[in-house]
Design an enzyme around this catalytic site. Structure first.
Site, mmCIF file in Angstrom:
data_model
loop_
_atom_site.group_PDB
_atom_site.id
_atom_site.type_symbol
_atom_site.label_atom_id
_atom_site.label_comp_id
_atom_site.label_asym_id
_atom_site.label_seq_id
_atom_site.Cartn_x
_atom_site.Cartn_y
_atom_site.Cartn_z
ATOM 1 N N HIS A 35 23.868 47.993 33.115
ATOM 2 C CA HIS A 35 23.780 47.797 31.664
ATOM 3 C C HIS A 35 22.319 47.600 31.283
ATOM 4 O O HIS A 35 21.460 47.446 32.152
ATOM 5 C CB HIS A 35 24.666 46.624 31.202
ATOM 6 C CG HIS A 35 24.265 45.281 31.722
ATOM 7 N ND1 HIS A 35 24.290 44.951 33.058
ATOM 8 C CD2 HIS A 35 23.820 44.170 31.080
ATOM 9 C CE1 HIS A 35 23.901 43.705 33.209
ATOM 10 N NE2 HIS A 35 23.597 43.211 32.018
ATOM 11 N N HIS A 58 20.559 45.258 29.706
ATOM 12 C CA HIS A 58 19.830 43.999 29.550
ATOM 13 C C HIS A 58 18.564 44.064 30.413
ATOM 14 O O HIS A 58 18.560 44.642 31.505
ATOM 15 C CB HIS A 58 20.705 42.809 29.966
ATOM 16 C CG HIS A 58 21.544 42.271 28.832
ATOM 17 N ND1 HIS A 58 22.673 41.517 29.023
ATOM 18 C CD2 HIS A 58 21.385 42.377 27.483
ATOM 19 C CE1 HIS A 58 23.180 41.183 27.847
ATOM 20 N NE2 HIS A 58 22.423 41.707 26.897
ATOM 21 N N ASP A 103 16.965 42.093 32.371
ATOM 22 C CA ASP A 103 16.922 41.632 33.766
ATOM 23 C C ASP A 103 17.623 42.608 34.709
ATOM 24 O O ASP A 103 17.690 42.365 35.917
ATOM 25 C CB ASP A 103 17.505 40.203 33.904
ATOM 26 C CG ASP A 103 18.940 40.094 33.413
ATOM 27 O OD1 ASP A 103 19.319 40.844 32.488
ATOM 28 O OD2 ASP A 103 19.697 39.261 33.949
ATOM 29 N N HIS A 104 18.104 43.719 34.167
ATOM 30 C CA HIS A 104 18.733 44.750 34.999
ATOM 31 C C HIS A 104 17.993 46.083 34.944
ATOM 32 O O HIS A 104 18.333 46.998 35.689
ATOM 33 C CB HIS A 104 20.200 44.944 34.601
ATOM 34 C CG HIS A 104 21.032 43.739 34.901
ATOM 35 N ND1 HIS A 104 21.935 43.701 35.934
ATOM 36 C CD2 HIS A 104 21.053 42.503 34.346
ATOM 37 C CE1 HIS A 104 22.494 42.500 35.982
ATOM 38 N NE2 HIS A 104 21.972 41.751 35.014
ATOM 39 N N HIS A 119 31.258 42.427 28.506
ATOM 40 C CA HIS A 119 29.997 41.666 28.502
ATOM 41 C C HIS A 119 29.475 41.683 27.074
ATOM 42 O O HIS A 119 30.112 42.258 26.187
ATOM 43 C CB HIS A 119 29.003 42.314 29.489
ATOM 44 C CG HIS A 119 27.761 41.521 29.720
ATOM 45 N ND1 HIS A 119 27.772 40.171 29.952
ATOM 46 C CD2 HIS A 119 26.439 41.892 29.760
ATOM 47 C CE1 HIS A 119 26.524 39.757 30.123
ATOM 48 N NE2 HIS A 119 25.691 40.779 29.998
ATOM 49 N N ASP A 134 27.075 42.729 34.913
ATOM 50 C CA ASP A 134 27.430 41.436 34.317
ATOM 51 C C ASP A 134 28.771 41.532 33.598
ATOM 52 O O ASP A 134 29.051 42.535 32.929
ATOM 53 C CB ASP A 134 26.362 41.024 33.300
ATOM 54 C CG ASP A 134 25.060 40.642 33.969
ATOM 55 O OD1 ASP A 134 24.977 40.770 35.199
ATOM 56 O OD2 ASP A 134 24.138 40.222 33.250
#
Lengths: 478, 478
Positions: B101, B103, B105-106, B219, B290
């Protein structure tokens, strides 16, 4: 025209406020300078000193300039937020970010940094970010696609790039670098487009305490160098001269020191020109982006306290450095300027010497050069680069930056005689320390380096100790 | 319709080639499966196991699945390239990247990773990147604005998101997630738009060796879980049965093992159904993005060898976890599915138990949980989370991932009787090792953890030693 109307307006308002606040004061003439008290702290901390990419031994470009009002970040390569967490720098105090150019190793850490500092603090003032045109689109796209809502507002002020800054191959590759100004990110406030003045200087910020000007640097893409100039602070009040006039000191002395003519209750006027010594010049710090030709810094950079200049490769690799748009520690050749005039091009230490810089800090090292350490032979480390620069600037005026190295820039002394230049006052001292948090300090090269220079890591206590242990900077050449 | 025509075409070509190569072979019927030899290596390495942001103790999300043909990366948070450099994983071997996804941090580490691996290797095949719609625009914008030219080509295949995946607040925030397909980046090759089939499964990749399917996860933004299914490999040729037919083994045995009926020179035919044992099932690995509701993985995830599932917070913080779209180690409640039907929602270990997973690996820990270490009290570490999951799945079937932990997934044994299920064969063993390079291994918690499990860090030499020292996985519940 420089579109900094908001700042200028604010500056004017504060001046007007000052004018009408008191009816018993006579204000300075235009000839007299209104001084602000200098920020007492001015500390550079290097969070990343490697070129091209972050590695386990060197982070990507990131420097913090800590002052009393907050910390400013210069460049933000990938992983800068991790380095920030390892350091003693407080993320919540970062209130301005300057990006020298849009190469990934100077800005790919920015979206992540914004997300992380968003989680840890609530700012009341918007975070201001400065950089070349295209930066706003990068930040907005990254935050939008990751659906990031920040806990604070941000503004991106972009510098309009000059046509001469764009190499032919970049000109051919047409991309969209602007973005729709009608559809801001929900946390975004509208920023300015800052244009260069007739001297090719971009004024990013200018108030009664400090100014930041940018100049363009030759590189593979538009790149900038930043000159941070602290305002001068008031000179010393000469009590003996007051005494000669039969006047005793009073609360009005502060105003006189700040450059204002004061009328005493008995009708006498005290003119700062008669009783106040010459102002203490403010400190000047230059932080450069990537470049193989930094000649434009000569416009604003004279007599700076510190010049942070890239030195990606050693002198013998100058051809490779030039091809990649980078510098070596010391090198001079006849070259075409960005305006096609012939100039005697200098790199790093040559620039430092020309500008009578007190301390040259080399950074942005190719990952082939390891930090100075017992683990590596000297020729594997940045020592090679430092030596090459020291041959031009002398042994005590050049440092190699390392991740987490902090350098405190001392206040400048007041000139002892009227009209004397600040650079005649030598012995400026730059205290070095480690910005690594204790948890991460084990095996740190920068800690060992600081220990070597300072003798011990603890804060130095007496003036004698400080004098004995600080790194002395040689007198600049006249 | 799933737009994977290129892969299907390639698959068909290879089958046709096989059909016309030999004129003396009789080929398998449609009922019979054509087996490929399994990749012998299948190793998971965790490069980042923290949630929200990378910290000095945990990198942001990044997992490597190493196989004989290359290494696949799952998610690429900021700093993943630094972790990669610290690890034994070879950056040049990464040939596919899957982003769960968008976000930060990914995926914020992706542009920098591309730049860095570009400098170190010249690929002949394009690097394939898979992720939700919007990923292509993020990569292209980042590379364009930084004027990055790569040393290889890349393709971004995007998964078309279902309307039910988009929460109302995200629906309201209109952004441009597609990009102009007429103006690719110079190194970009046109990718596919992959749509879900009627079972809400996205087939990302499918050849005779391996398939990758994705399902959607609940999510705060569209998120996916990936199921990597290795093809089954041939069963064992029963020489005693050949002997009963009076036939001696020959070079044709290989074809029979691979599922083809062979006509011998004397006219007799050998049918694999008569002489070859049941096929060895391929390994199955699930790597989740997530989620606070991973119920869609039930469609494809049964009997997987490993499930990598997030467990951001402990069970007692389930409300906070649900609010942020995250999971706890073990938790069950009646909830609405993404299709508004009521389901008994399970998290992490509950899912692992339902799917009869051999090994559950928890990851994506809130940075509040430290790695297990002598330096911290047990309640400060991820031990809390592991214990909560172990209460559901048993003591030897749950692990907490740590940065640089590698887990080798052993080949599955062939079923001993026809029709028996692979999960009846227990005692699957998962060897753990440290993927940290020696230079960085000092003070590493993962090294200590591996030592604790394996007794010694060196490669184990004899079968007895291996048996004695590997981590045994309990028999799954029937």
């Amino acid at each position: 025209m420089i579109k900094l109307r908001r700042w200028n307006a604010l500056k004017e308002i504060s001046l007007l406020k000052l004018r009408f606040q008191s009816n018993r004061r006579t204000f300075c003439s235009k000839r007299r300078q209104l001084f602000a008290m200098s920020s007492s702290t001015m500390e550079l901390t290097f969070l990343g000193t490697g070129s091209a990419y972050p590695s386990p031994s060197r982070g990507a470009s990131c420097v913090i300039l800590k002052m009393d009002d907050g910390s400013w970040m210069f460049d933000c390569g990938e992983g800068s937020q991790i380095q920030l967490q390892k350091s003693k720098v407080r993320a919540g105090k970062v209130n301005k970010i300057f990006i020298s150019h849009l190469h990934g190793d100077h800005m790919f850490g920015l979206p992540g940094l914004l997300c992380t500092i968003s989680g840890n603090n609530q700012r009341s003032e918007p975070l201001e970010i400065f950089g070349p045109v295209g930066l706003r689109r990068f930040i907005r796209t990254s935050l939008e696609l990751s659906r990031t809502m920040l806990g604070f507002s941000y503004i991106v002020h972009e510098m309009k790039v000059l046509p001469c800054q764009i190499p032919p191959d970049v000109q051919k590759w047409k991309i969209e670098d602007s973005c729709n100004e009608q559809r801001l990110h929900p946390n975004e406030r509208k920023g300015c487009l800052i244009e260069a003045d007739s001297d090719n200087v971009w004024t990013l910020l200018s108030n009664d305490k400090i100014s930041v000007k940018a100049v363009h640097l030759k590189h593979r893409i538009p790149s900038f160098g930043f000159c941070i100039q602290e305002a001068a602070s008031p000179g010393k009040l000469d009590l003996s001269k007051l005494s000669l006039q039969g006047v005793k000191p009073g609360p009005w002395c502060k105003e006189v020191k700040e450059g204002r003519i004061v009328t005493l209750p008995d009708g006498r006027t005290i003119d700062p020109a008669d009783v106040v010594g010459p102002p203490k010049p403010g400190r000047k710090v230059i932080i450069m982006g990537d470049t193989c030709n930094s000649s434009e810094i000569y416009t604003v950079g004279m007599d700076a306290d510190v010049l942070v200049h890239e030195a990606t490769l050693q002198n013998s690799l100058k051809d490779m450095a030039l091809e990649k748009g980078h510098s070596t520690p010391a090198f001079r050749l006849l070259a075409h300027s960005t305006f096609s005039t012939l100039i005697l091009l200098g790199m790093a230490a040559e620039v430092g010497k020309d500008l009578r810089i007190r301390l040259l800090v080399l950074t942005h090292f190719s990952q082939r050069y390891m930090p100075v350490s017992d683990e590596y032979e000297e020729e594997e480390t940045v020592s090679i680069l430092v030596k090459e620069a020291q041959e031009i600037m002398g042994p005590n005026r050049v440092l190699a930056a390392e991740d987490f190295l902090s350098i405190t820039i001392p206040l400048r002394p007041a000139p002892q005689t009227e009209g004397s230049e600040v650079n005649e006052h030598n012995l400026a001292v730059f205290k070095q320390s480690s910005a690594l948090k204790e948890d991460h300090a084990e095996n740190s090269q920068v800690k060992k380096k600081v220990l070597k220079h300072n003798g011990e890591e603890n804060e130095l206590t007496s003036t004698e100790e400080v004098k004995a242990k600080r790194l002395k900077v040689e007198e600049p050449p006249s």
